[in-house]
Design a protein around this motif. Structure first.
Motif, PDB file in Angstrom:
ATOM      1  N   SER A   1      43.359  12.367  77.623  1.00 28.06           N
ATOM      2  CA  SER A   1      41.897  12.444  77.657  1.00 28.06           C
ATOM      3  C   SER A   1      41.296  11.156  77.109  1.00 28.06           C
ATOM      4  O   SER A   1      41.870  10.509  76.230  1.00 28.06           O
ATOM      5  CB  SER A   1      41.414  13.631  76.819  1.00 28.06           C
ATOM      6  N   LEU A   2      40.112  10.791  77.610  1.00 33.95           N
ATOM      7  CA  LEU A   2      39.510   9.515  77.225  1.00 33.95           C
ATOM      8  C   LEU A   2      39.174   9.461  75.740  1.00 33.95           C
ATOM      9  O   LEU A   2      39.270   8.412  75.119  1.00 33.95           O
ATOM     10  CB  LEU A   2      38.242   9.266  78.050  1.00 33.95           C
ATOM     11  N   LEU A   3      38.787  10.584  75.157  1.00 38.38           N
ATOM     12  CA  LEU A   3      38.425  10.588  73.751  1.00 38.38           C
ATOM     13  C   LEU A   3      39.635  10.662  72.831  1.00 38.38           C
ATOM     14  O   LEU A   3      39.482  10.648  71.614  1.00 38.38           O
ATOM     15  CB  LEU A   3      37.480  11.753  73.442  1.00 38.38           C
ATOM     16  N   SER A   4      40.832  10.742  73.408  1.00 46.55           N
ATOM     17  CA  SER A   4      42.045  10.732  72.606  1.00 46.55           C
ATOM     18  C   SER A   4      42.444   9.291  72.301  1.00 46.55           C
ATOM     19  O   SER A   4      42.302   8.397  73.137  1.00 46.55           O
ATOM     20  CB  SER A   4      43.176  11.446  73.353  1.00 46.55           C
ATOM     21  N   SER A   5      42.948   9.067  71.087  1.00 45.68           N
ATOM     22  CA  SER A   5      43.339   7.704  70.711  1.00 45.68           C
ATOM     23  C   SER A   5      44.516   7.200  71.539  1.00 45.68           C
ATOM     24  O   SER A   5      44.692   5.995  71.706  1.00 45.68           O
ATOM     25  CB  SER A   5      43.704   7.667  69.221  1.00 45.68           C
TER      26      SER A   5
ATOM     27  N   SER B   1      44.882   7.441  74.660  1.00 43.21           N
ATOM     28  CA  SER B   1      44.481   7.009  75.999  1.00 43.21           C
ATOM     29  C   SER B   1      44.294   5.506  76.096  1.00 43.21           C
ATOM     30  O   SER B   1      44.360   4.933  77.187  1.00 43.21           O
ATOM     31  CB  SER B   1      43.190   7.715  76.418  1.00 43.21           C
TER      32      SER B   1
ATOM     33  N   TYR C   1      41.536   4.040  75.701  1.00 41.43           N
ATOM     34  CA  TYR C   1      40.178   3.784  76.188  1.00 41.43           C
ATOM     35  C   TYR C   1      39.305   3.302  75.041  1.00 41.43           C
ATOM     36  O   TYR C   1      39.375   3.827  73.927  1.00 41.43           O
ATOM     37  CB  TYR C   1      39.602   5.069  76.784  1.00 41.43           C
ATOM     38  N   SER C   2      38.480   2.287  75.298  1.00 45.81           N
ATOM     39  CA  SER C   2      37.681   1.704  74.212  1.00 45.81           C
ATOM     40  C   SER C   2      36.235   1.412  74.604  1.00 45.81           C
ATOM     41  O   SER C   2      35.493   0.864  73.796  1.00 45.81           O
ATOM     42  CB  SER C   2      38.324   0.395  73.730  1.00 45.81           C
TER      43      SER C   2
ATOM     44  N   TYR D   1      32.966   2.643  74.722  1.00 44.00           N
ATOM     45  CA  TYR D   1      32.074   3.716  74.309  1.00 44.00           C
ATOM     46  C   TYR D   1      30.625   3.220  74.251  1.00 44.00           C
ATOM     47  O   TYR D   1      29.854   3.627  73.377  1.00 44.00           O
ATOM     48  CB  TYR D   1      32.505   4.246  72.937  1.00 44.00           C
TER      49      TYR D   1
ATOM     50  N   ILE E   1      28.003   6.037  74.463  1.00 46.06           N
ATOM     51  CA  ILE E   1      27.899   6.832  73.234  1.00 46.06           C
ATOM     52  C   ILE E   1      27.176   6.034  72.149  1.00 46.06           C
ATOM     53  O   ILE E   1      26.370   6.584  71.384  1.00 46.06           O
ATOM     54  CB  ILE E   1      29.301   7.254  72.764  1.00 46.06           C
TER      55      ILE E   1
ATOM     56  N   ASN F   1      40.020   5.012  60.857  1.00 45.76           N
ATOM     57  CA  ASN F   1      38.636   5.488  60.894  1.00 45.76           C
ATOM     58  C   ASN F   1      38.276   6.294  59.663  1.00 45.76           C
ATOM     59  O   ASN F   1      37.112   6.296  59.231  1.00 45.76           O
ATOM     60  CB  ASN F   1      38.406   6.335  62.150  1.00 45.76           C
TER      61      ASN F   1
END
Length: 510
Positions: free
Chosen positions: A82-86, A88, A90-91, A93, A96, A468
Motif C-alpha cells: 500500500s502507498l501509505l506503507s513504509s 512501498s 512511495y514518497s 505526499y 497531503i 518519525n
C-alpha cells in the motif's frame, strides 16, 4: 506460328525494357523501390517468397500479443505494498501536505476570528515603545549597549600588548578574565538596580552583552592560537613566522589576506563585532558584491515579520496568558491543561515566525550588507530525529562556538564525551536563565531546569525512539515545553507584583 513467336519476342523485349527503365530510375533515385523488392534484390528471392517469410515471422508475435491479452483478462493482481506503507517506497505526499496547510489556515482563521469577536482589536504599536522606554528622556538599555565599547577596546589593546610581548600570557589571561567577568556582571547589576529599565529593554541589553562575551572569548582564543603557531614556527626556524590564514572567498571577491598580528586593528575588530557569527577568524569568507535586490527582500521580510510578531503577541498571546492566571491560582488542573494547550498554538507559531525573522531575514540582511560569505545560520532542524540533532542544527553560530571553544577543548584535556556534552547544556542553561531571570528581577530557575531537562529527554529519545517517532518527540517538546516555561514565569511574575501591589495598598491604608 511465326507471328506468335514474334509477338512473344516483342512482349519479352517490352518487359525487359520496362524492367531496365525501372532499375535505371531506382539507380538514379527518382523512383524508390519497395521494401519487398529491395529484400528480393538483396536476398535473391521472389517477392512472393519474401512476403510469405515476413508473414510467418509476424505470426508468433500476434499470437504472443493475443496470449498476453488473455493473461491480462485472467490475472489483475501483482505483489505490491500500500502507498501509505513504509515498505512501498512511495514518497510523494504533496497533496497531503497541501491538505495540512489548508486545514492549518482554516483552523487558525477560526481562532483569529474568535479572538477578534471576543477581545476586539488589541494591537497598539505605540505600546511597543513603552516596553523599551518608561521615560522618554531616560534610555538605559541603549546607554548600556554603547558602554559595551569599553570592553571591546579593552580586549583589543590587551591583544596588542600580547602580540609584542609587553605583557606575559599569564597577565593577558588574567586581564581577559577580569574583562569577561565584568561583561556579565556589570549589565546584570545595572538592570537589577536601575528602576527605569524595562524587562524588554533588559533582555535586549543583556542579549547584546552575551553576544559580546562570546565574541571576545573567541577573539581571545584565536589570537592565542596564532601566537602559539608563531612561536612554534620560530622554534623550527621556518621561513614564515605569521599565523596561517586561508582564503575561502565566496565568489570573486578580492580581499587582501590578513596575517597575525596585522589583524589587531579597529576595523577588523568592529567587522567581527557586527558580523553574524560568534567565531573569530583572521580572514572571513567574503562575497563578491552586495546584491541589492536580495538585500531589499530581506529588509521587507524583517519589517513585515516584525509587525506580524507584534500583532500576534498583543492580539493572541497576551489575552491567553491573562486568562490562564486564575486556573493557576485556583490549581484547577483540567483548566490549567486546557490553557496550556490553548497557549501552545500561538506560542509555537510566534517562535517559528521569530526563527525565520532572526535566523533567515535579519542575519542574511546583515551578512549581505557586510559581504559576509558564510550564510549557514541553520540546518534542517525540522527533520531532527533526536534532541541532540535539533540543538546542534537550529542555531549554527552558537553550535559552532560551543564546539570550537568549549566542547573540543574539553575533549582534548581528556574529559569524557558525555561529561563534555552535559557541560555544554549546563552553560546553555546558565545563559538562558541569565537572559530571563535578571530582566524579570526574579530567580525561579524555570529556564535553567528546562534546558537541563533536555539531557534525560535526549537520552530517552535516542534510546527508545527512532525515525518519525523521534521527530514527533522533538516537535512535542518544542510545542508543549516552551508554553510551560512561559506560563510559569508569567504566573510567578504576576503573583510577585500583585502581592507587592497589595502590600503597598495596605501600607497606604495604614
Amino acid at each position: 506460328m511465326g507471328d506468335k513467336h514474334e509477338n512473344g519476342s516483342a512482349t519479352r523485349r517490352r518487359r525487359t525494357t520496362i524492367s531496365g527503365g525501372a532499375s535505371a530510375k531506382r539507380a538514379n533515385g527518382s523512383t524508390p523501390a519497395s521494401g519487398a523488392e529491395e529484400r528480393c534484390l538483396r536476398n535473391g528471392c521472389g517477392a512472393a517468397n519474401g512476403g510469405a517469410k515476413a508473414r510467418e515471422a509476424e505470426a508468433p508475435a500476434r499470437k504472443e500479443k493475443s496470449g498476453d491479452a488473455a493473461d491480462e483478462r485472467l490475472s489483475c493482481h501483482s505483489l505490491q505494498e500500500s502507498l501509505l506503507s513504509s515498505a512501498s517506497g512511495y514518497s510523494n505526499y504533496r497533496g497531503i501536505l497541501n491538505w495540512c496547510v489548508v486545514m492549518l489556515v482554516l483552523s487558525n482563521a477560526r481562532l483569529f476570528l474568535e479572538n477578534l469577536i471576543k477581545y476586539g482589536i488589541l494591537v497598539d504599536p505605540i505600546q511597543v515603545i513603552s516596553l523599551f522606554l518608561k521615560d522618554p528622556y531616560s534610555w538605559p538599555a541603549p546607554c548600556l549597549v554603547i558602554a559595551s565599547n569599553a570592553f571591546i577596546m579593552a580586549a583589543l589593546y590587551t591583544e596588542r600588548r600580547l602580540s609584542v610581548g609587553t605583557i606575559s600570557e599569564a597577565t593577558g589571561t588574567f586581564l581577559y578574565f577580569i574583562n569577561l567577568s565584568v561583561i556579565l556582571c556589570f549589565p546584570a547589576a545595572t538592570v537589577l538596580t536601575v528602576t527605569s529599565m524595562t524587562s524588554v529593554g533588559g533582555v535586549f541589553a543583556l542579549g547584546v552583552y552575551t553576544i559580546v562575551f562570546l565574541k571576545l572569548y573567541s577573539y581571545m582564543d584565536v589570537n592565542r592560537w596564532c601566537r602559539e603557531i608563531r612561536k612554534a614556527k620560530a622554534r623550527t626556524l621556518s621561513r614564515s613566522h605569521s599565523c596561517p590564514s586561508v582564503s575561502r572567498a565566496n565568489g570573486a571577491a578580492a580581499h587582501a589576506l590578513v596575517t597575525y598580528p596585522g589583524n589587531l586593528t579597529h576595523r577588523d575588530m568592529y567587522y567581527f563585532m557586527f558580523a553574524p557569527t560568534l567565531c573569530y577568524e583572521l580572514n572571513f569568507p567574503r562575497s563578491s558584491r552586495i546584491r541589492k535586490r536580495f538585500l531589499l527582500r530581506r529588509l521587507f521580510e524583517m519589517l513585515f515579520f516584525t509587525q506580524l510578531l507584534v500583532g500576534l503577541i498583543q492580539q493572541w498571546m497576551v489575552p491567553t496568558i491573562q486568562n490562564s492566571m486564575k486556573p493557576f491560582q485556583d490549581m484547577d488542573f483540567s483548566r490549567m491543561v486546557e490553557r496550556l494547550l490553548k497557549l501552545a498554538v500561538p506560542n509555537h507559531f510566534i517562535w517559528l515566525v521569530f526563527f525565520y525573522w532572526f535566523f533567515h531575514s535579519s542575519m542574511n540582511f546583515v551578512a549581505e550588507l557586510m559581504q559576509f560569505g558564510d550564510r549557514e545560520f541553520y540546518r534542517d532542524w525540522w527533520n531532527s530525529e533526536t534532541v541532540t540533532y535539533f540543538w546542534a542544527n537550529w542555531n549554527i553560530p552558537v553550535h559552532k562556538w560551543c564546539l570550537r571553544h568549549f566542547y573540543k577543548p574539553m575533549l582534548q584535556r581528556g574529559v569524557n564525551k558525555w561529561v563534555a556534552q552535559t557541560a555544554v547544556f549546563l552553560v546553555s542553561a546558565f545563559f538562558h536563565e541569565y537572559l530571563v531571570s535578571i530582566p524579570l528581577k526574579m530567580f525561579r530557575l524555570w529556564a535553567f531546569m528546562g534546558m537541563m531537562a533536555q539531557i534525560p529527554l535526549a537520552w530517552f529519545v535516542g534510546r527508545f525512539l527512532r525515525g518519525n517517532y523521534g521527530n514527533a518527540a522533538m516537535w512535542m517538546s518544542l510545542i508543549i515545553g516552551q508554553p510551560i516555561a512561559v506560563l510559569m514565569y508569567v504566573h510567578d511574575y504576576y503573583v510577585l507584583h500583585s502581592s507587592q501591589a497589595q502590600g503597598g495598598e495596605r501600607g497606604v491604608e495604614l
